[in-house]
Enzyme design. Structure first.
Site, PDB file in Angstrom:
ATOM      1  N   CYS A 132      -3.752  32.798  29.183  1.00 47.46           N
ATOM      2  CA  CYS A 132      -3.150  33.421  30.375  1.00 47.46           C
ATOM      3  C   CYS A 132      -3.405  34.918  30.406  1.00 47.46           C
ATOM      4  O   CYS A 132      -3.211  35.558  31.431  1.00 47.46           O
ATOM      5  CB  CYS A 132      -1.655  33.146  30.436  1.00 47.46           C
ATOM      6  SG  CYS A 132      -0.729  33.862  29.070  1.00 47.46           S
TER       7      CYS A 132
ATOM      8  N   CYS B  73       5.389  30.669  25.994  1.00 49.48           N
ATOM      9  CA  CYS B  73       5.686  32.094  26.144  1.00 49.48           C
ATOM     10  C   CYS B  73       6.669  32.534  25.057  1.00 49.48           C
ATOM     11  O   CYS B  73       6.575  33.650  24.546  1.00 49.48           O
ATOM     12  CB  CYS B  73       6.248  32.378  27.531  1.00 49.48           C
ATOM     13  SG  CYS B  73       5.367  31.516  28.852  1.00 49.48           S
TER      14      CYS B  73
HETATM   15 FE1  FES Z   1       1.328  33.645  29.368  1.00 55.42          FE
HETATM   16 FE2  FES Z   1       3.870  33.087  29.772  1.00 55.42          FE
HETATM   17  S1  FES Z   1       2.165  32.461  30.960  1.00 55.42           S
HETATM   18  S2  FES Z   1       2.977  34.069  28.072  1.00 55.42           S
END
Ligand code: FES
Length: 140
Positions: free
Chosen positions: A37, A106
């Site tokens: 991400c 996360c």
């Molecule tokens: Fe990357 Fe939450 S989507 S840490």
């Protein structure tokens, strides 16, 4: 009304994160990132006599990344290094009243950032860290 994926406590820490910033004379700094991400987290701890007296963070990431790093700084203040080592990502998510399943990774980032700071603390003392930090796993 639109249904938010996060509960009130997560939203509170996302909108009003605690302990944002840097500790210039930190005893340890942890840097972690999620290659999938692209979110990055930096955590600073100040240790005195084996106790974490201050913790701050900077996170560029999703709401859950900000909320989990915020609450982890609150959780570890006043804890000994040994106690802080047992703070798991599940404990972090629990302290927030739960996270959506797709956002559990996360909280892993928050645990890893804390462990990274503790590892750095050990290294600065010239001691090996009593654990291994593995790369955060990313299932998106
Ligand atoms: Fe990357 Fe939450 S989507 S840490």
């Amino acid at each position: 009304m639109e249904q938010l994926p996060y509960n009130e406590k997560v939203m509170d820490h996302f909108l009003h994160p605690r302990n944002v910033g840097e500790i210039p004379d930190a005893s340890g700094i942890g840097n972690v990132g999620n290659p999938v991400c692209g979110d990055v987290m930096r955590m600073y701890i100040k240790v005195e006599n084996g106790v974490i007296v201050d913790a701050k963070f900077k996170t560029f990431g999703c709401g859950a990344a900000i909320s989990t790093s915020s609450i982890v700084t609150e959780m570890v203040k006043g804890k000994t290094i040994e106690e802080a080592l047992s703070v798991s990502n599940k404990a972090v998510a629990q302290a927030l009243g739960g996270l959506p399943a797709v956002k559990m990774h996360c909280s892993v980032l928050a645990e890893q950032a804390l462990k990274g700071a503790i590892k750095d603390y050990y290294q600065r003392q010239g001691k090996p860290a009593p654990f291994d930090i593995d790369t955060p796993k990313h299932e998106h």
